[in-house]
Design a protein around this motif. Structure first.
Motif, short mmCIF file in Angstrom:
data_model
loop_
_atom_site.label_atom_id
_atom_site.label_comp_id
_atom_site.label_asym_id
_atom_site.label_seq_id
_atom_site.Cartn_x
_atom_site.Cartn_y
_atom_site.Cartn_z
N ASN A 131 0.84 -1.20 0.00
CA ASN A 131 0.00 0.00 0.00
C ASN A 131 0.88 1.25 0.00
O ASN A 131 1.91 1.28 0.68
N SER A 182 1.20 -4.65 3.17
CA SER A 182 -0.14 -4.47 3.72
C SER A 182 -0.45 -5.39 4.90
O SER A 182 -1.49 -5.25 5.54
N ALA A 203 -3.12 1.01 -3.47
CA ALA A 203 -2.61 -0.32 -3.11
C ALA A 203 -2.41 -1.18 -4.37
O ALA A 203 -3.23 -1.15 -5.29
#
Ligand SMILES: O=C(O)CCC(=O)C(=O)O
Length: 280
Positions: A131, A182, A203
């Motif tokens: 991300n 993430s 992301a």
């Protein structure tokens, strides 16, 4: 522009501590045009908070951002960010989701979470999504800078939703981008200031995974047709390793009027074998 050593160092930090900050990755002029586009879209579409504990009661999130204004196309493709993502994942990575995160004054801290916790894989696992939190305002101690728990991407469990955890604030100047695995435990901070905190979450995931946003259906074909090729591929108009994502043995990018990218794996395997036979 990042050089090879920078790319390696950022990718190593993501591997070792779960995150890295690329300071002032985006030029101020780009940051200003991104912010003013967000404000215009909010106004024109009369957008407001989604009002859930996760999305925030005073936070405006605009999803499917690529459809609203071409200025947003620069974000997933940014030359100071994408090479690091491609080093952690690979050059066939996809855009998984892209939204704005504008925290209004009084927005409470978001519950600590990790973005892969609904995926049934034992932790720790390889990075499966990366991300990029883009700071479009200065991220400060009191305006909602993202909270992170360094090293937590290596934990063997996910956080308990709603529980308090000691976290570090990812303060950074506007234009900076925090990239993280993430699986890192994180959450938006509390905005105790009297100004809005502007940010994006952009992301990326592997080409063999399902994207969080359904960009092939969500982006009208005539908009996708105008995009640069890498962005089209990133939105899912591509075939991972010549195998995953084909349509009847064709590359979906042909639907946008482009030449196919890679050969299908089956054809490529035979072509390789034929070359080897010819050489021997
Ligand atoms: O707003 C932030 O700083 C982080 C938001 C976030 O982690 C999320 O919505 O998943």
């Amino acid at each position: 522009m990042l050089n090879e050593a920078d790319i390696r160092d950022h990718a190593d930090r993501i591997r070792d501590i779960g995150f890295t900050v690329i300071e002032r990755a985006a030029a101020p002029v780009l940051v200003e045009s991104l912010k003013s586009a967000l404000l215009r879209i909010e106004r024109e579409h009369n957008l407001g908070p989604a009002k859930t504990s996760f999305e925030g009661f005073k936070t405006v999130r605009i999803n499917n951002l690529l459809t609203y204004d071409d200025v947003f196309w620069d974000v997933p493709l940014h030359a100071n960010v994408l090479p690091v993502v491609e080093r952690v994942l690979d050059r066939e990575c996809l855009l998984s989701s892209f939204c704005s995160l504008v925290l209004g004054p009084g927005q409470e801290a978001q519950p600590i979470h990790e973005d892969t916790q609904l995926i049934p894989l034992a932790r720790p696992h390889i990075p499966i999504t990366v991300n990029a939190i883009w700071a479009l305002s200065d991220f400060t101690e009191n305006n909602g800078a993202t909270r992170i728990i360094p090293g937590s991407h290596k934990y063997d469990r996910s956080p308990e939703y709603g529980k308090d955890y000691d976290a570090q604030l990812a303060t950074m100047p506007a234009g900076s981008v925090m990239l993280f695995d993430s699986a890192l435990w994180h959450g938006g901070g509390a905005n105790e200031s009297d100004a809005r905190r502007f940010a994006f979450s952009c992301a990326y995931c592997w080409g063999w995974m399902r994207q969080q946003e359904n960009l092939q259906l969500g982006i009208p074909r005539e908009i996708a047709q105008r995009m640069p090729r890498r962005l089209q591929e990133m939105c899912g108009y591509s075939v991972y390793k010549g195998q995953f994502g084909h349509i009847d043995n064709h590359d979906p990018i042909e639907l946008l009027g482009r030449e196919r990218g890679k050969r299908m794996v089956w054809e490529a395997t035979d072509a390789k074998k034929a070359r080897e036979t010819a050489r021997s």
